[in-house]
Design a protein around this motif. Structure first.
Motif, mmCIF file in Angstrom:
data_model
loop_
_atom_site.group_PDB
_atom_site.id
_atom_site.type_symbol
_atom_site.label_atom_id
_atom_site.label_comp_id
_atom_site.label_asym_id
_atom_site.label_seq_id
_atom_site.Cartn_x
_atom_site.Cartn_y
_atom_site.Cartn_z
ATOM 1 N N SER A 85 -6.325 14.059 9.027
ATOM 2 C CA SER A 85 -7.089 12.843 8.784
ATOM 3 C C SER A 85 -6.341 11.820 7.927
ATOM 4 C CB SER A 85 -8.428 13.207 8.156
ATOM 5 O OG SER A 85 -9.153 12.054 7.836
ATOM 6 N N PRO A 86 -5.747 12.195 6.785
ATOM 7 C CA PRO A 86 -5.020 11.176 6.005
ATOM 8 C C PRO A 86 -3.863 10.552 6.786
ATOM 9 C CG PRO A 86 -5.379 13.129 4.671
ATOM 10 C CD PRO A 86 -5.797 13.463 6.069
ATOM 11 N N GLY A 87 -3.149 11.331 7.559
ATOM 12 C CA GLY A 87 -2.054 10.802 8.368
ATOM 13 C C GLY A 87 -2.552 9.821 9.408
ATOM 14 N N ALA A 88 -3.688 10.125 10.007
ATOM 15 C CA ALA A 88 -4.265 9.227 11.013
ATOM 16 C C ALA A 88 -4.697 7.912 10.364
ATOM 17 C CB ALA A 88 -5.455 9.906 11.694
ATOM 18 N N LYS A 89 -5.240 7.992 9.147
ATOM 19 C CA LYS A 89 -5.647 6.774 8.435
ATOM 20 C C LYS A 89 -4.424 5.923 8.090
ATOM 21 C CE LYS A 89 -9.925 8.529 6.457
ATOM 22 N NZ LYS A 89 -10.647 8.891 5.229
ATOM 23 N N LEU A 90 -3.351 6.577 7.653
ATOM 24 C CA LEU A 90 -2.125 5.854 7.326
ATOM 25 C C LEU A 90 -1.549 5.189 8.567
ATOM 26 C CD1 LEU A 90 0.085 5.120 5.293
ATOM 27 C CD2 LEU A 90 1.206 7.284 5.886
ATOM 28 N N ALA A 91 -1.526 5.906 9.671
ATOM 29 C CA ALA A 91 -1.015 5.338 10.915
ATOM 30 C C ALA A 91 -1.862 4.148 11.343
ATOM 31 C CB ALA A 91 -0.985 6.394 12.014
ATOM 32 N N GLY A 92 -3.175 4.276 11.191
ATOM 33 C CA GLY A 92 -4.064 3.162 11.533
ATOM 34 C C GLY A 92 -3.825 1.960 10.637
ATOM 35 N N ALA A 93 -3.581 2.208 9.350
ATOM 36 C CA ALA A 93 -3.319 1.109 8.424
ATOM 37 C C ALA A 93 -2.005 0.418 8.764
ATOM 38 C CB ALA A 93 -3.290 1.626 6.991
ATOM 39 N N LEU A 94 -1.006 1.197 9.150
ATOM 40 C CA LEU A 94 0.280 0.602 9.513
ATOM 41 C C LEU A 94 0.192 -0.173 10.815
ATOM 42 C CD1 LEU A 94 2.746 3.456 8.549
ATOM 43 C CD2 LEU A 94 2.375 1.296 7.357
ATOM 44 N N LEU A 95 -0.616 0.293 11.729
ATOM 45 C CA LEU A 95 -0.752 -0.397 13.010
ATOM 46 C C LEU A 95 -1.611 -1.647 12.888
ATOM 47 C CD1 LEU A 95 -1.160 2.611 15.443
ATOM 48 C CD2 LEU A 95 0.851 1.150 15.140
ATOM 49 N N GLY A 96 -2.480 -1.685 11.889
ATOM 50 C CA GLY A 96 -3.360 -2.842 11.699
ATOM 51 C C GLY A 96 -2.627 -3.936 10.941
ATOM 52 N N PRO A 97 -3.128 -4.324 9.767
ATOM 53 C CA PRO A 97 -2.495 -5.388 8.965
ATOM 54 C C PRO A 97 -1.059 -5.050 8.567
ATOM 55 C CG PRO A 97 -4.650 -4.819 8.094
ATOM 56 C CD PRO A 97 -4.336 -3.838 9.170
ATOM 57 N N GLY A 98 -0.817 -3.798 8.273
ATOM 58 C CA GLY A 98 0.545 -3.386 7.914
ATOM 59 C C GLY A 98 1.500 -3.603 9.066
ATOM 60 N N GLY A 99 1.030 -3.393 10.272
ATOM 61 C CA GLY A 99 1.852 -3.620 11.461
ATOM 62 C C GLY A 99 2.176 -5.092 11.640
ATOM 63 N N THR A 100 1.236 -5.950 11.278
ATOM 64 C CA THR A 100 1.447 -7.390 11.375
ATOM 65 C C THR A 100 2.534 -7.822 10.397
ATOM 66 O OG1 THR A 100 -0.864 -7.680 11.964
ATOM 67 C CG2 THR A 100 0.311 -9.644 11.224
ATOM 68 N N ILE A 101 2.441 -7.338 9.179
ATOM 69 C CA ILE A 101 3.442 -7.674 8.161
ATOM 70 C C ILE A 101 4.806 -7.156 8.598
ATOM 71 C CG2 ILE A 101 4.184 -7.199 5.786
ATOM 72 C CD1 ILE A 101 1.207 -7.204 5.015
ATOM 73 N N SER A 102 4.827 -5.937 9.105
ATOM 74 C CA SER A 102 6.080 -5.357 9.577
ATOM 75 C C SER A 102 6.687 -6.201 10.691
ATOM 76 C CB SER A 102 5.827 -3.931 10.073
ATOM 77 O OG SER A 102 6.972 -3.405 10.681
ATOM 78 N N GLY A 103 5.866 -6.660 11.586
ATOM 79 C CA GLY A 103 6.334 -7.509 12.684
ATOM 80 C C GLY A 103 6.889 -8.831 12.175
ATOM 81 N N GLN A 104 6.222 -9.439 11.165
ATOM 82 C CA GLN A 104 6.688 -10.691 10.592
ATOM 83 C C GLN A 104 8.022 -10.503 9.881
ATOM 84 O OE1 GLN A 104 3.359 -11.904 8.214
ATOM 85 N NE2 GLN A 104 2.243 -12.763 9.969
ATOM 86 N N LEU A 105 8.152 -9.397 9.143
ATOM 87 C CA LEU A 105 9.410 -9.119 8.454
ATOM 88 C C LEU A 105 10.545 -8.911 9.446
ATOM 89 C CD1 LEU A 105 8.224 -6.744 5.565
ATOM 90 C CD2 LEU A 105 9.013 -9.104 5.357
ATOM 91 N N THR A 106 10.254 -8.216 10.532
ATOM 92 C CA THR A 106 11.262 -7.998 11.567
ATOM 93 C C THR A 106 11.686 -9.334 12.178
ATOM 94 O OG1 THR A 106 10.318 -5.832 12.043
ATOM 95 C CG2 THR A 106 11.759 -6.764 13.712
ATOM 96 N N ALA A 107 10.736 -10.204 12.454
ATOM 97 C CA ALA A 107 11.037 -11.519 13.038
ATOM 98 C C ALA A 107 11.885 -12.342 12.084
ATOM 99 C CB ALA A 107 9.749 -12.258 13.371
ATOM 100 N N LEU A 108 11.563 -12.314 10.779
ATOM 101 C CA LEU A 108 12.341 -13.060 9.792
ATOM 102 C C LEU A 108 13.761 -12.529 9.691
ATOM 103 C CD1 LEU A 108 9.765 -13.635 6.901
ATOM 104 C CD2 LEU A 108 10.774 -15.359 8.403
ATOM 105 N N SER A 109 13.900 -11.209 9.716
ATOM 106 C CA SER A 109 15.246 -10.631 9.608
ATOM 107 C C SER A 109 16.066 -10.952 10.843
ATOM 108 C CB SER A 109 15.183 -9.126 9.371
ATOM 109 O OG SER A 109 14.717 -8.462 10.511
ATOM 110 N N GLU A 110 15.461 -10.945 12.013
ATOM 111 C CA GLU A 110 16.169 -11.298 13.248
ATOM 112 C C GLU A 110 16.550 -12.775 13.236
ATOM 113 O OE1 GLU A 110 13.592 -10.084 16.417
ATOM 114 O OE2 GLU A 110 14.097 -7.957 16.162
#
Length: 181
Positions: free
Chosen positions: A143-168
């Motif tokens: 359960s905690p791993g699933a919650k973390l994965a969900g958090a990363l895929l949600g808003p965390g995933g958006t931030i990650s995508g923005q950081l990747t775009a900026l670095s590229e």
């Protein structure tokens, strides 16, 4: 019955039980022989064994095996029952049979070497089996791993995508600046 014969029967009961610490005691004395044999045959296919025993010999065999059984459970005709994947499955199976066959009754049982009465056996039959418990524990652990994965895929995933775009974008600008020189 002579003492050597009793000792031989006790050894046989202990050998049949092996290291089991979970078993049930039934009273099937009111059933006719044909019904008993049909019950034994049906349960044997499911990996459940029934053994009719003399109470005094069963007490001695169980005591030698370290199993504590009250006097009230081993009074009157007794059939020992063991098998199935765990005591919950065995309790469920025998509780269902006791409801189907009025002439059969559950006298009690032994769970991990400790005696329980017939009400205890019925309560055990309502609980989760070993496999169900393992599934519940696995779900709680994941359960905690699933919650973390969900958090990363949600808003965390958006931030990650923005950081990747900026670095590229930064790498592209660095390449363009490097090509001009």
């Amino acid at each position: 019955m002579s003492k050597p014969v009793k000792e031989m029967i006790i050894r046989e009961i202990r050998a049949e039980l092996g290291s089991r610490k979970d078993l049930l005691m039934l009273d099937v004395s009111k059933m006719d022989a044909i019904a008993q044999n049909q019950l034994r045959e049906t349960l044997r296919k499911k990996g459940v064994t029934l053994l009719g025993v003399k109470n005094s010999l069963a007490k001695l065999a169980l005591k030698e095996s370290g199993i504590d059984v009250s006097e009230s459970i081993l009074s009157g005709p007794t059939t020992l029952v063991w098998g199935s994947e765990d005591i919950v499955g065995l309790s469920r199976e025998m509780t269902e049979w006791a409801k189907k066959i009025e002439k059969m009754s559950i006298k009690g049982g032994v769970v991990d070497g400790q005696g329980v009465n017939s009400d205890g056996v019925e309560e055990i039959s309502k609980g989760p089996s070993r496999l169900e418990l393992i599934g519940q524990i696995a779900g709680l652990l994941l359960s905690p791993g699933a919650k973390l994965a969900g958090a990363l895929l949600g808003p965390g995933g958006t931030i990650s995508g923005q950081l990747t775009a900026l670095s590229e974008k930064g790498e592209d600008e660095a390449k363009e600046g490097g090509d001009a020189a």
